[in-house]
Design a protein around this motif. Structure first.
Motif, PDB file in Angstrom:
ATOM      1  N   GLU A  17       0.771  -1.043  -0.208  1.00 27.59           N
ATOM      2  CA  GLU A  17      -0.061   0.060   0.231  1.00 27.59           C
ATOM      3  C   GLU A  17       0.612   1.399  -0.148  1.00 27.59           C
ATOM      4  O   GLU A  17       0.390   2.431  -0.738  1.00 27.59           O
ATOM      5  N   ASP A  18       1.715   1.339   1.030  1.00 30.62           N
ATOM      6  CA  ASP A  18       2.914   2.401   0.536  1.00 30.62           C
ATOM      7  C   ASP A  18       3.632   2.476  -0.603  1.00 30.62           C
ATOM      8  O   ASP A  18       3.274   3.646  -1.341  1.00 30.62           O
ATOM      9  N   CYS A  42       2.179   1.553  -3.806  1.00 33.01           N
ATOM     10  CA  CYS A  42       1.072   1.926  -4.697  1.00 33.01           C
ATOM     11  C   CYS A  42       1.052   3.675  -4.189  1.00 33.01           C
ATOM     12  O   CYS A  42       0.349   4.565  -4.853  1.00 33.01           O
ATOM     13  N   ARG A  43       0.559   4.398  -2.479  1.00 36.53           N
ATOM     14  CA  ARG A  43       0.043   5.360  -2.536  1.00 36.53           C
ATOM     15  C   ARG A  43       0.957   6.883  -3.383  1.00 36.53           C
ATOM     16  O   ARG A  43       1.258   7.194  -4.060  1.00 36.53           O
TER      17      ARG A  43
END
Length: 146
Positions: A33-34, A36-37
């Motif tokens: 998620e890090d 992708c963000r």
């Protein structure tokens, strides 16, 4: 060894490799998620992969304040000292020049002496120091003019 351009579909493999590589440095390596963000907010992120039957290294870079910023470079321990990191950097520097950026830059934490040495050998100059409150993760800011 093959170096090729990757994309967002490679992030899961990259995250798994990097988690294994960086666990000796960081208590909490980046999650999927890090990644992708971080990349979602960037216009033209560059993802490079080095493979020998499997993923052995990766580099992620993007434009930041007029420079081509190397956000992350990771090479498996057993593949180091074979020119893999240098070839990924060379490819990224070429992309930055083609995109018309004035320099290539990187921020390297004090726990990554190998990366600091690689950048210095490639002609990068130290242009700043960022101190952490407890000195655990101080960093050097490097730059290579185009």
């Amino acid at each position: 060894m093959i170096i090729k351009r990757g994309n967002s579909s490679d992030l899961e493999r990259i995250q798994k490799l990097n988690k294994d590589i960086f666990k000796r440095f960081w208590e909490n390596p980046y999650s999927l998620e890090d990644y992708c963000r971080k990349l979602q907010a960037k216009k033209k992120p560059l993802i490079l992969l080095a493979e020998e039957k499997q993923l052995i290294a990766d580099l992620i870079a993007f434009e930041r304040r007029g420079s081509f910023y190397i956000w992350l470079l990771a090479v498996k321990q057993e593949s180091r000292r074979n020119g893999v990191g240098g070839k990924l950097l060379e490819s990224a520097e070429d992309f930055g020049r083609k995109w018309g950026l004035d320099s290539t830059s990187a921020k390297v934490y004090n726990v990554s002496r190998e990366m600091q040495g690689l950048l210095i050998r490639r002609g990068y100059r130290i242009v700043g120091i960022e101190k952490d409150s407890d000195n655990r993760y101080n960093s050097l800011q490097f730059e290579l003019p185009s």
